[in-house]
Design an enzyme around this catalytic site. Structure first.
Site, short mmCIF file in Angstrom:
data_model
loop_
_atom_site.label_atom_id
_atom_site.label_comp_id
_atom_site.label_asym_id
_atom_site.label_seq_id
_atom_site.Cartn_x
_atom_site.Cartn_y
_atom_site.Cartn_z
N LYS A 149 36.77 -82.50 78.80
CA LYS A 149 36.25 -81.40 79.61
C LYS A 149 34.94 -80.88 79.02
O LYS A 149 34.87 -80.53 77.84
CB LYS A 149 37.27 -80.26 79.68
CG LYS A 149 38.50 -80.59 80.50
CD LYS A 149 39.47 -79.42 80.56
CE LYS A 149 39.04 -78.38 81.55
NZ LYS A 149 40.08 -77.32 81.72
N ILE A 150 33.94 -80.83 79.88
CA ILE A 150 32.62 -80.32 79.50
C ILE A 150 32.25 -79.21 80.47
O ILE A 150 32.33 -79.40 81.69
CB ILE A 150 31.56 -81.44 79.54
CG1 ILE A 150 31.90 -82.53 78.52
CG2 ILE A 150 30.16 -80.88 79.29
CD1 ILE A 150 30.96 -83.72 78.56
#
EC number: 2.2.1.2
Length: 381
Positions: A149-150
């Protein structure tokens, strides 16, 4: 414990979601959930085909200490830093969950069976550090069905391109605005093009774009309530759905366009919209509002367990409730603007608050783990 008979009776709405092309993911994870068999049970009985985590979820799970005492004692004996300890515990949970979901991953050709883990939220405004952290997390978890997750910050956008370009699957998080969502899709396509140029098989790269829902209503509805007019009060509970529906329209346009079509010829996967923050905050609304009103093919809905249970118990899945509703969605957002509630101001505020909330949760987690390590006679610094 849910019996097979009970599961058959209660999972009807969740099965109808699957029939409509919606993947149901669980927005929660803890070691107890994995080790007790609860996650496996939800996969069997409630159509759960993926898991998302975030710093707040890990803060609640690890902060409780339940299920982590043995590993904490081992880490204390080894004298690791608090940052190392947190990473070892979180990646261990994600790795174990990925193993539980491996059958789903294989059966879906990699589309589902995914477990997401977020980069350190303190890096949200540092592109290079985010890329390095994403690579490290992918290596540490070491499972094909992990998603990194970014956050969709300005610094996160080029990081998304770099990480996708390295062949790592990404869950882009904290998306609130249509403009930022378009930038996210562009970053994804640029990453696919980069991967293709590097000779990486595009079929192995998957991505979802996590578009946050209930937080939009919470902030806009608060402002509408302060206005207090009949028109303003009548618009409550509509802005978030309108925003999400217009995001889906943008998704349709981008992934039917020439740029993606060329990549699809090389076996690239579309980046699916994921509806996040789907727990209803306002008791005046149905607790399944953001499940029932965001049904569209090729989407993911990640739900906290309370929302998952509510959907299974009394969800009313009537088919596609997104496509074809774009004109009304535009009208709803225009009406909100006309009343003096600034969409741009709200979504910018929500992005800043989202990053701050995750960073605060991470700091609380670090503090709790430091205390645990110190209590076992080892300095957590």
């Amino acid at each position: 414990m849910i019996t097979v008979t009970e599961a058959t009776a209660t999972a009807g709405a969740l099965q109808r979601l699957a029939d409509q092309g919606v993947s149901v993911w669980l927005d929660d994870l803890s070691r107890r959930r994995i080790e007790s068999g609860n996650l496996a049970e939800l996969i069997r009985t409630k159509n759960v085909v993926g898991v998302t985590t975030n710093p707040s979820i890990f803060q609640a799970a690890i902060g409780s200490g339940e299920g982590y005492e043995e590993q904490l004692a081992d880490l204390a004996t080894r004298g690791v830093t608090v940052d190392e300890a947190v990473r070892m515990m979180t990646t261990a949970d994600v790795r174990a969950a990925a193993d539980v979901l491996r059958g789903v991953y294989d059966a879906s050709g990699g589309r589902d069976g995914r477990v997401s883990i977020e980069v350190d939220p303190r890096l949200a405004h540092d592109t290079a550090a985010t890329v390095a952290e994403a690579r490290q997390l992918s290596w540490l978890v070491d499972r094909p069905n992990v998603m990194i997750k970014i956050p969709a910050t300005k610094a996160g956008l080029p990081a998304i391109t770099e990480v996708i370009g390295a062949g790592i699957s990404v869950n882009v998080t904290l998306i609130f605005s249509l403009e930022r969502y378009r930038e996210v899709m562009d970053a994804y396509l640029a990453g696919l093009e980069k991967a293709q140029a590097a000779g990486i098989d595009l079929a192995g790269i998957h991505s979802v774009a996590s578009f946050f829902v209930s937080r939009v209503d919470s902030e806009i509805d608060k402002r509408l309530s302060l206005l207090g007019t009949e028109e303003a009060l009548g618009l409550r509970g509509r802005a978030a759905l309108a925003n999400a529906r217009l995001a889906y329209e943008a998704y349709e346009n981008v992934f039917a366009g020439d740029r993606f079509t060329a990549l699809a010829g090389a076996r690239a996967n579309a980046q699916r919209p994921l509806w996040a923050s789907t727990g209803v905050k306002d008791p005046a609304f149905r607790d399944t509002l953001y499940v029932e009103e965001l049904v569209a093919p090729g989407t993911v809905n990640t739900m906290p367990e309370a929302t998952l249970d509510a959907a299974a118990d009394h969800g009313d899945v009537r088919g596609d409730t997104v496509t074809g509703g774009y004109a009304q969605a535009r009208a709803d957002l225009a009406a909100v603007e006309r009343l003096g509630v600034s969409y741009d101001e709200v979504v910018e505020q929500l992005e800043q608050e989202g990053v701050a909330k995750f960073e605060a949760a991470w700091q609380e987690l670090l503090a709790a783990v430091t205390k645990s390590l110190d209590s076992k006679g080892v300095d957590g610094e």
